[in-house]
Design an enzyme around this catalytic site. Structure first.
Site: not given
Ligand code: NDP
Ligand code: OXD
Length: 309
Positions: A224, A272
């Site tokens: 983000r 995005h």
């Molecule tokens: P998940 O919730 O499956 O994974 C989040 C990961 O981040 C986990 O490994 C978690 O750790 C880690 N995490 C969360 N908080 C912290 C912290 N404070 N310190 C360290 N690590 C942390 O999310 P997704 O993988 O499904 O998606 C991730 C992000 O990708 C979405 O939230 C979105 O913002 C972005 N996204 C962007 C897109 C784009 O087109 N640019 C499309 C889709 C998604 P733990 O494993 O320990 O819980």
């Molecule tokens: C998502 C994104 O969160 O598109 O899936 O960023």
């Protein structure tokens, strides 16, 4: 009872079609079509106006259109009885892995420079990096980040990941928690952010973090926009510590026309598009949650509001 889809400014035809295809017996409405708000049981939302859900008294669940839920978690007016869910989809992870690889190779083979040279009719050559010599670090090894890490590992890169908790064992090097962040950063020629946006990750890519990366590191933000402090990133690139960056997400979006990222010669911008949710691929899981709510069963792909993801 029915499903409501809300995403201001977005054409929702494909979503309505996909949901109707998934279960033609469930009515699907856009906000302007709702006659009785009490009829709405489940909603699919992206960037709804704050307070929008206040008058849907039978609403039991809201799914994000995508993997990220920051736009829902930040709305304190969504009542506690409403469960927030998100999309988990192999297509979303697969598309993200392909995008990450494309951006990494673009950097390694200096493709942005050659596009610029072509526009200037310039014949100029540079050295390039080879896959086996590049170490990539993924911040956030959740559903998407873990898949991206394995994909890059299988392509031949050295890969490590950083997450909040230790989690399961992985084929790539794992780091977790604030205590291990510096050790993780030391080993990254390329840093890819795939974190969710939460109170703990807001502004995490700041000058203190960037200066802990090796000299000349490349930064890719696919999480983000608010993960990055824009001014700090520009400063670290202009000082030469960070070589360049590719940014797919911004705060705000769309990126304002006069934002310095647009013109910066060492920053590439995409709007995005790293991975876009495919309505037909995810309509089934949205419908499943609607039916679970109706049956009083626990929902799938739920989110912790306390944790923020
Ligand atoms: P998940 O919730 O499956 O994974 C989040 C990961 O981040 C986990 O490994 C978690 O750790 C880690 N995490 C969360 N908080 C912290 C912290 N404070 N310190 C360290 N690590 C942390 O999310 P997704 O993988 O499904 O998606 C991730 C992000 O990708 C979405 O939230 C979105 O913002 C972005 N996204 C962007 C897109 C784009 O087109 N640019 C499309 C889709 C998604 P733990 O494993 O320990 O819980
Ligand atoms: C998502 C994104 O969160 O598109 O899936 O960023």
């Amino acid at each position: 009872m029915s499903i409501l889809i809300v995403s201001p400014g977005k054409n929702l035809d494909r979503w309505v079609e996909a949901l109707k295809e998934a279960d033609p017996s469930v009515p699907v409405y856009l906000p302007e079509q709702v006659k009785d708000p009490a009829d709405i049981k489940f909603a699919l939302a992206w960037n709804h106006p704050s307070g929008f859900f206040n008058h849907f008294k039978n609403l039991g669940g809201i799914s994000s259109f995508g993997a990220g839920v920051d736009h829902l978690v930040k709305d304190p007016q969504i009542p506690d009885r409403v469960t927030i869910t998100r999309i988990i989809d192999p297509l979303l992870s697969g598309d993200m892995a392909e995008f990450a690889l494309a951006v990494v190779l673009k950097h390694m083979r200096r493709l942005t420079r050659y596009c610029r040279y072509q526009a200037e009719n310039q014949w100029k050559k540079h050295s390039y990096l080879r896959v086996k010599n590049v170490s990539i670090g993924i911040m956030g090894t959740g559903m998407i980040g873990h898949h991206v890490a394995n994909y890059l590992l299988n392509t031949g890169f050295r890969v490590s990941g950083w997450s909040r908790t230790q989690g399961k064992e992985a084929a790539y090097g794992k780091y977790y928690g604030k205590e291990q962040l510096n050790d993780f950063l030391k080993g990254c020629n390329i840093l890819i952010c795939l974190l969710p946006l939460t109170n703990a990750t807001h502004g995490i890519i700041n000058k203190h973090l960037l200066r802990k990366l090796p000299l000349g590191a490349h930064v890719i933000n696919l999480g983000r926009g608010a993960h990055v402090l824009d001014g700090d990133l520009i400063q670290c690139i202009d000082e030469g510590h960070i070589s360049s960056a590719h940014l797919d997400v911004f705060d705000p979006e769309p990126l304002p026309e006069d934002h310095p990222f647009w013109e910066h010669p060492k920053i590439d911008v995409t709007p995005h598009v790293a991975s876009l949710t495919d309505p037909r691929s995810v309509a089934g899981q949205v419908m499943e949650n609607y039916h679970r709510l109706q049956a009083g069963e626990p929902l799938i792909n739920t989110v912790s509001r306390d944790r923020g993801y």
